[in-house]
Scaffold this active site. Structure first.
Site, mmCIF file in Angstrom:
data_model
loop_
_atom_site.group_PDB
_atom_site.id
_atom_site.type_symbol
_atom_site.label_atom_id
_atom_site.label_comp_id
_atom_site.label_asym_id
_atom_site.label_seq_id
_atom_site.Cartn_x
_atom_site.Cartn_y
_atom_site.Cartn_z
ATOM 1 N N ASP B 20 25.060 -18.021 19.253
ATOM 2 C CA ASP B 20 25.211 -16.723 18.595
ATOM 3 C C ASP B 20 26.461 -16.081 19.200
ATOM 4 O O ASP B 20 26.432 -15.612 20.330
ATOM 5 C CB ASP B 20 23.961 -15.864 18.861
ATOM 6 C CG ASP B 20 24.119 -14.431 18.366
ATOM 7 O OD1 ASP B 20 25.138 -14.118 17.723
ATOM 8 O OD2 ASP B 20 23.204 -13.619 18.623
ATOM 9 N N LYS B 82 35.523 -10.033 17.819
ATOM 10 C CA LYS B 82 34.985 -10.533 16.552
ATOM 11 C C LYS B 82 35.453 -9.680 15.372
ATOM 12 O O LYS B 82 35.591 -10.177 14.257
ATOM 13 C CB LYS B 82 33.453 -10.522 16.630
ATOM 14 C CG LYS B 82 32.739 -11.237 15.493
ATOM 15 C CD LYS B 82 31.277 -11.340 15.822
ATOM 16 C CE LYS B 82 30.452 -11.910 14.691
ATOM 17 N NZ LYS B 82 29.031 -11.981 15.064
ATOM 18 N N GLU B 181 23.875 -15.268 10.312
ATOM 19 C CA GLU B 181 22.994 -14.726 11.352
ATOM 20 C C GLU B 181 21.594 -14.355 10.839
ATOM 21 O O GLU B 181 20.599 -14.760 11.444
ATOM 22 C CB GLU B 181 23.683 -13.543 12.042
ATOM 23 C CG GLU B 181 24.784 -14.039 12.976
ATOM 24 C CD GLU B 181 25.890 -13.034 13.229
ATOM 25 O OE1 GLU B 181 25.720 -11.849 12.881
ATOM 26 O OE2 GLU B 181 26.932 -13.427 13.784
ATOM 27 N N ASP B 203 19.698 -6.984 9.792
ATOM 28 C CA ASP B 203 20.421 -7.382 11.004
ATOM 29 C C ASP B 203 21.528 -6.369 11.285
ATOM 30 O O ASP B 203 22.579 -6.384 10.651
ATOM 31 C CB ASP B 203 21.002 -8.787 10.793
ATOM 32 C CG ASP B 203 21.779 -9.287 12.015
ATOM 33 O OD1 ASP B 203 21.927 -8.537 12.993
ATOM 34 O OD2 ASP B 203 22.238 -10.446 11.973
#
Lengths: 218, 616
Positions: B20, B82, B181, B203
């Site tokens: 992850d 990211k 994810e 999420d």
């Protein structure tokens, strides 16, 4: 799409492969066929059992998905990718009655007539003309036309319902007769449906922007 | 042919881990038998903060230690990288006011970050995080790890996915699959709790928001629809609070700290701590001391909720769109699973509960569940988990730019992947030998409002009158959500050359070069380690020899034998100070041979003494 038989040999063992997904001699995955119905092992019919289609989709996914081929040879990996793409494309088309009919028509070479004003019946045309006027006022801030727009939306939804019922019986007639003239009728009805659907979507968009404004204020 | 098959099997038998790669934190997990397990970091805990620092001696520091560097060396340290993956300078301008990203000069074509005297692309920075996770996994499992499943936000576009894959390659990992994810979370959840039904995964992480709705049926995890925002997360809440605190400080102290990166980083920490406390307490205090001055402010949960309501509303709007795309009413959702640190916020939980009209599941650790799911997918790919299969979708529609800048959609959003579409192209001018195809991703009507993906150039067409050429182009989105384009000349049946010019991100050559560089560096690392190990062993044998010299057995050896030992010892000491580990090894072996009889004699003496000792 041509349906004539070709002699195809298994890329792995050289035995004749006969258009099946897997070689029946060595069990390796073959280059996939691009025909949606044949891919699912179905007759090219316009009426389809949705539950059976879904079941078959899951079964084939389990057999073909790239996740299952990571430890296999590059050739099989490539075929798995191509086969799963076709499987997914086919499932998307076949499970939707309109997309499915479009596919059958395209395979049969029946082209869309591009439903512009001249091919539509005058009653619908008059209604669309009125609708455009009301939308113009609505966009200009005239909220009083909202009920009229909502009614128009209801009428178009009802029309779409009628078209769908008409399609349903035409599908049955085609599956029994395979008559080209039935396909032509389906073509006309599909073009009409597309036109009505566009109107509904346009109305949905206009009415939705209005109602979210109201929702945020409470 | 059988041999070839066996060869492929053996080549791919190594351990596959699940990673992850988060905006704020990263984790690595593996399949321990049939259960996924998170791998601990050497410094304790399982979470590796996604922070990378490049120190003055040219080494990368990653994780908790790099987090400390954020304060000491903000100009050499980067977090939330990211957010920059697969993006261009234009996209990130807005971020730059809020994040201490030091964009290097000449970032027009490829974004580069300045860390000290060097510049790095976002995939290279992410690669450092991946490399750390790889090392953690190798240390824990005691075997090399070369293959991984890496998770990405479901709403990541093609360029962001490609950048993540590049990062993996630069880190020396073969990325077997990119998994969304929320889908990974559903996999971990489904394996654990529920076999059949409709599940919504909400999420809300550090930098991104995703909502996915899945149908679970006898081990098949079919994503029905997904929606989200790749720039909506806990970071945004932190920035909101940080801005308020900075304004407060400016008016109280009369100093604007926003250009002082150390002060900003310290204040950010206090603000984040306050935010986290408000998930448990009704009120807290932001307490900030800097250079002898102090700023304190009470923050209530009520005020925080008022501040973040617009952010939470944006997640709800995405969720409603997702329900609409899945053609489901909220009542049809059987379970709601919460993922990501931001779902610890009580307002988020209650908003989700109101929308779906059911209490969300929180029993799985929201920080670990994605990594666990990635490990499950790794298990599926390795063939260890047999009855489960993921069927994911593409989050954004794919289209090509046509006349007048209008987009013609080829693959619609929420199509199950792999998905494909074919389109026949021709030429517009007599004798035209190439055709340019502009591919975009997004839902808008005009190409300029969508995300430019790449320009594909069909080259070397046979010169023909306009409109005569017929080139069939096949667009295929693979199981990673990445686009592949192939073309075929329908007249000749020949494969047509396609040149890809990505609009954002790295070209194949650039990635290759980075991999090469990282290999060279890895080789350096390896040589250094081997040298260190060889010296350690030399130390051991030299010390043992020192101890043996006063022993009576040493004097029982012949003159010649002792001379050979002395010579071997000297040669080893010389080699020890050189840099060649192989030479050290050879000299160790030589000394071993020379002392063979000595060792035997000492052993005999020891045995004799032991026996005699027993007798007495």
């Amino acid at each position: 799409m041509s349906h004539f038989r070709q002699t195809v040999e298994c890329w792995q063992c050289g035995h004749p492969a006969e258009h099946s997904l897997f070689c029946r001699y060595c069990d390796s995955l073959q280059r996939p066929t691009a025909d949606y119905f044949r891919f699912f092992g179905l007759e090219p019919r316009l009426k389809i059992d949705a539950a059976n289609l879904e079941k078959r989709f899951y079964e084939l996914s389990r057999l073909l998905h790239p996740d299952r081929y990571l430890r296999k040879s590059p050739t099989e990996q490539q075929y798995s990718l191509e086969a799963t793409a076709i499987l997914n494309d086919a499932y998307r088309v076949l499970r939707n009655p309109v997309a499915r009919a479009e596919y059958v028509l395209r395979q049969a070479g029946v082209e869309s007539l591009e439903p512009r004003a001249r091919t539509l019946d005058p009653a619908l045309l008059a209604e669309v003309f009125e609708l455009n006027e009301a939308l113009e006022e609505f966009r200009g801030g005239d909220r009083s036309v909202r009920p009229a727009l909502e009614q128009a939306r209801e009428r178009f939804l009802a029309q779409r319902g009628e078209i769908d019922a008409g399609l349903e019986s035409l599908f049955e007639r085609y599956d029994e007769s395979r008559a080209p003239n039935v396909l032509a009728e389906i073509r006309k009805l599909l073009d009409r449906r597309k036109y009505v659907q566009n109107l509904i979507e346009q109305l949905d968009r206009e009415l939705a922007t209005e109602s979210t404004d109201a929702a945020t204020s409470d | 042919m059988q041999l070839l098959q066996i060869d492929f099997e053996s080549h791919r038998r190594g351990r596959v881990v699940g990673i992850d790669l988060g905006t704020t934190n990263s984790l690595v997990a593996y399949m321990d038998g049939l259960r996924p397990k998170v791998i601990p970091a050497p410094e304790g805990g399982v979470i590796v903060p996604s922070v990378v620092s490049y120190n003055e001696s040219g080494e990368f520091v990653v994780g908790e230690r790099a987090r400390e560097e954020l304060i000491r060396r903000p100009e050499r340290t980067v977090y939330s990288v990211k957010r920059l993956m697969g993006r261009g300078l234009e996209d990130v301008r807005e971020e730059l006011t809020l994040f201490p990203f030091h964009i290097a000069e000449g970032s027009e074509s490829v974004l580069r970050l300045q860390l000290g005297e060097r510049t790095f692309t976002p995939p290279e920075i992410s690669a450092q995080i991946l490399r750390q996770l790889k090392r953690n996994a190798e240390a824990y499992l005691g075997e090399p790890v070369e293959q991984a499943v890496i998770t990405v936000p479901a709403y990541f576009n093609d360029a962001q996915r490609q950048a993540t894959k590049d990062a993996g390659r630069i880190a020396g990992l073969e990325v077997l699959r990119l998994v969304n994810e929320p889908t990974a979370a559903a996999l971990a959840y489904g394996l654990d709790k529920r076999r059949d039904g409709i599940v919504a995964v909400y999420d809300f992480g550090g930098g991104t928001f995703d909502i996915s709705i899945l149908k679970l049926h006898e081990g098949i995890f079919e994503v029905l629809a997904t929606n989200g925002d790749t720039h909506l997360g806990g970071d945004d809440i932190d920035n909101l609070l940080l801005r308020i605190a900075l304004e407060d400080v400016a008016s109280e102290w009369g100093v604007d700290l926003s250009a002082d990166s150390e002060a900003v980083q310290r204040l950010r920490r206090r603000v984040v701590a306050a935010k986290e406390q408000l998930s448990y307490a009704r009120k807290t205090v932001i307490d900030f001391e800097y250079r002898g001055r102090r700023y304190q402010r009470e923050l209530t949960r009520e005020l925080l909720e008022k501040l973040i309501l617009p952010i939470v509303d944006r997640t709800l709007a995405c969720s409603r769109d997702c329900l609409r795309d899945a053609q489901l009413a909220p009542e049809k959702i059987d379970e709601v699973v919460l993922v990501g640190g931001s779902t610890r916020i009580p307002l988020v939980r209650s908003a989700v509960e109101r929308l779906f009209r059911r209490r969300p599941h929180t029993e799985l650790n929201p920080e670990e569940v994605v990594a666990l799911g990635a490990a499950v997918q790794a298990g599926i790919l390795a063939g260890h988990v047999e009855d489960s299969l993921l069927l994911d979708v593409t989050p954004l529609s794919l289209g090509i730019e046509t006349m007048g800048g209008v987009v013609s959609k080829l693959i619609h959003r929420n199509s199950t992947i792999p998905a494909s579409a074919t389109e026949v192209f021709t030429t517009a001018v007599d004798g035209q030998t190439n055709v340019l195809i502009h591919v975009v991703q997004g839902e808008r009507e005009l190409a300029r409002d969508c995300r430019s993906l790449a320009r594909f150039e069909l080259k070397g067409l046979e010169p023909l009158p306009a409109g005569m050429a017929r080139i069939e182009v096949r667009f295929l989105i693979d199981a990673n959500g990445i686009l592949n384009v192939t073309a075929r000349d329908l007249r000749t049946g020949k494969q047509q050359e396609v040149e890809v010019k990505p609009s954002y991100g790295l070209t194949e050559e650039q990635v290759e070069r980075m991999i090469q560089e990282s290999y060279e560096r890895a080789e350096e690392d390896l040589r250094e380690r081997q040298l260190r190990e060889a010296r350690l062993e030399a130390d051991r044998i030299l010390q043992a020899l020192e101890k043996a010299k006063p022993h009576e057995a040493y004097f029982e050896l012949s003159e010649e034998e002792r001379a050979r030992i002395e010579a071997a010892e000297n040669e080893l000491v010389v080699a020890y100070h050189g840099g060649d580990h192989l030479l050290i090894r050879a000299k160790i072996e030589q000394l071993n041979q020379a002392t063979l009889r000595l060792a035997e004699m000492m052993m005999t003496t020891a045995v004799r003494q032991a026996i005699e000792g027993d007798k007495s």
